[in-house]
Design a protein around this motif. Sequence first.
Motif, short mmCIF file in Angstrom:
data_model
loop_
_atom_site.label_atom_id
_atom_site.label_comp_id
_atom_site.label_asym_id
_atom_site.label_seq_id
_atom_site.Cartn_x
_atom_site.Cartn_y
_atom_site.Cartn_z
N LYS A 1 23.51 -3.07 -17.36
CA LYS A 1 22.36 -3.45 -18.19
C LYS A 1 21.21 -2.47 -18.00
N ASP A 2 20.43 -2.28 -19.06
CA ASP A 2 19.25 -1.43 -18.97
C ASP A 2 18.17 -2.10 -18.16
N GLU A 3 17.41 -1.30 -17.42
CA GLU A 3 16.23 -1.82 -16.73
C GLU A 3 15.13 -2.00 -17.76
N THR A 4 14.51 -3.16 -17.76
CA THR A 4 13.35 -3.42 -18.62
C THR A 4 12.30 -4.14 -17.79
N HIS A 5 11.05 -4.09 -18.29
CA HIS A 5 9.99 -4.87 -17.66
C HIS A 5 10.22 -6.32 -18.03
N VAL B 1 13.58 -13.02 -14.33
CA VAL B 1 12.90 -13.63 -13.19
C VAL B 1 12.51 -15.08 -13.45
N GLU B 2 13.19 -15.72 -14.40
CA GLU B 2 12.88 -17.12 -14.70
C GLU B 2 13.09 -18.02 -13.50
N MET B 3 14.20 -17.84 -12.80
CA MET B 3 14.49 -18.70 -11.66
C MET B 3 13.48 -18.50 -10.53
N ILE C 1 6.04 -35.31 -8.62
CA ILE C 1 6.14 -33.94 -9.10
C ILE C 1 6.83 -34.00 -10.46
N GLY C 2 6.32 -33.25 -11.42
CA GLY C 2 6.94 -33.32 -12.74
C GLY C 2 6.71 -32.11 -13.61
N ASP C 3 7.40 -32.14 -14.75
CA ASP C 3 7.29 -31.14 -15.81
C ASP C 3 7.42 -29.70 -15.32
N VAL C 4 8.30 -29.45 -14.36
CA VAL C 4 8.57 -28.08 -13.94
C VAL C 4 9.39 -27.44 -15.05
N ARG C 5 8.83 -26.37 -15.65
CA ARG C 5 9.50 -25.79 -16.81
C ARG C 5 9.05 -24.36 -17.05
N LEU C 6 9.89 -23.63 -17.75
CA LEU C 6 9.59 -22.27 -18.15
C LEU C 6 8.61 -22.30 -19.31
N ILE C 7 7.56 -21.52 -19.23
CA ILE C 7 6.55 -21.42 -20.28
C ILE C 7 6.82 -20.21 -21.16
N GLN C 8 7.13 -19.08 -20.52
CA GLN C 8 7.44 -17.88 -21.28
C GLN C 8 8.24 -16.91 -20.45
N LYS C 9 8.95 -16.04 -21.15
CA LYS C 9 9.66 -14.93 -20.51
C LYS C 9 9.70 -13.78 -21.49
N THR C 10 9.64 -12.58 -20.93
CA THR C 10 9.75 -11.37 -21.74
C THR C 10 10.72 -10.42 -21.08
N GLY C 11 11.31 -9.56 -21.92
CA GLY C 11 12.22 -8.53 -21.43
C GLY C 11 13.66 -8.98 -21.44
N GLY C 12 14.54 -8.01 -21.48
CA GLY C 12 15.97 -8.30 -21.43
C GLY C 12 16.61 -8.45 -22.79
N LYS C 13 17.93 -8.50 -22.77
CA LYS C 13 18.73 -8.55 -23.99
C LYS C 13 18.52 -9.83 -24.79
N SER C 14 18.26 -10.94 -24.12
CA SER C 14 18.11 -12.21 -24.83
C SER C 14 16.76 -12.33 -25.54
N ASP D 1 12.44 -12.39 -26.03
CA ASP D 1 11.29 -13.12 -25.50
C ASP D 1 11.40 -14.61 -25.82
N PHE D 2 10.74 -15.39 -24.99
CA PHE D 2 10.68 -16.85 -25.18
C PHE D 2 9.25 -17.28 -24.92
N GLN D 3 8.72 -18.15 -25.77
CA GLN D 3 7.40 -18.73 -25.58
C GLN D 3 7.49 -20.21 -25.93
N ARG D 4 7.19 -21.07 -24.96
CA ARG D 4 7.16 -22.51 -25.23
C ARG D 4 6.04 -22.78 -26.22
N ASP D 5 6.28 -23.66 -27.17
CA ASP D 5 5.31 -23.91 -28.22
C ASP D 5 4.04 -24.60 -27.75
N GLU D 6 4.17 -25.53 -26.83
CA GLU D 6 3.00 -26.28 -26.40
C GLU D 6 2.98 -26.39 -24.90
N ARG D 7 1.77 -26.57 -24.37
CA ARG D 7 1.59 -26.81 -22.93
C ARG D 7 1.02 -28.19 -22.74
#
Length: 162
Positions: free
Chosen positions: A21-25, A111-113, A139-152, A154-160
Amino acid sequence: MSGLTHIGAAGEAHMVDVGDKDETHRVAVAEGHVRMKPDTLDAILAGNAKKGDVLGTARLAGIMAAKKTSDLIPLCHPLLLTKITVEIEPVRTLPGLRVVAEVRLKGQTGVEMEALTAVSLACLTVYDMAKALDKTMSIGDVRLIQKTGGKSGDFQRDERRK
């Protein structure tokens, strides 16, 4: 099971080969919260927890956890992380604390995990340090808000939720 990259044809688990895989930020941001009684929140913010600085210790625990994610989650790659931040802010409407972690690197896997692990351990550390004040914390609502980079992409959760 073809959509699961860590599961082979016979159902066996394996660590994905990211060597080609290519290195990306890559950046991932996760969040979670610790809900507590208002007087517990006040005590934490005033620095009155018997175990010491709850927010500072939780922040450091989150940073350390992100660095140790591959030791904790069996199929995660060990990564050379370039930045980890853990922010903890009071939210009176919970009432409690909101934890946000951001993790960065230039690499071949995401680096989501690491961001999710940072949030989880920071929240657990808040609980540990303040449990003498309030055993009803949750403890609650542990979740991914956004991620950038990589083949898959970008991801941005719609609401916080706060």
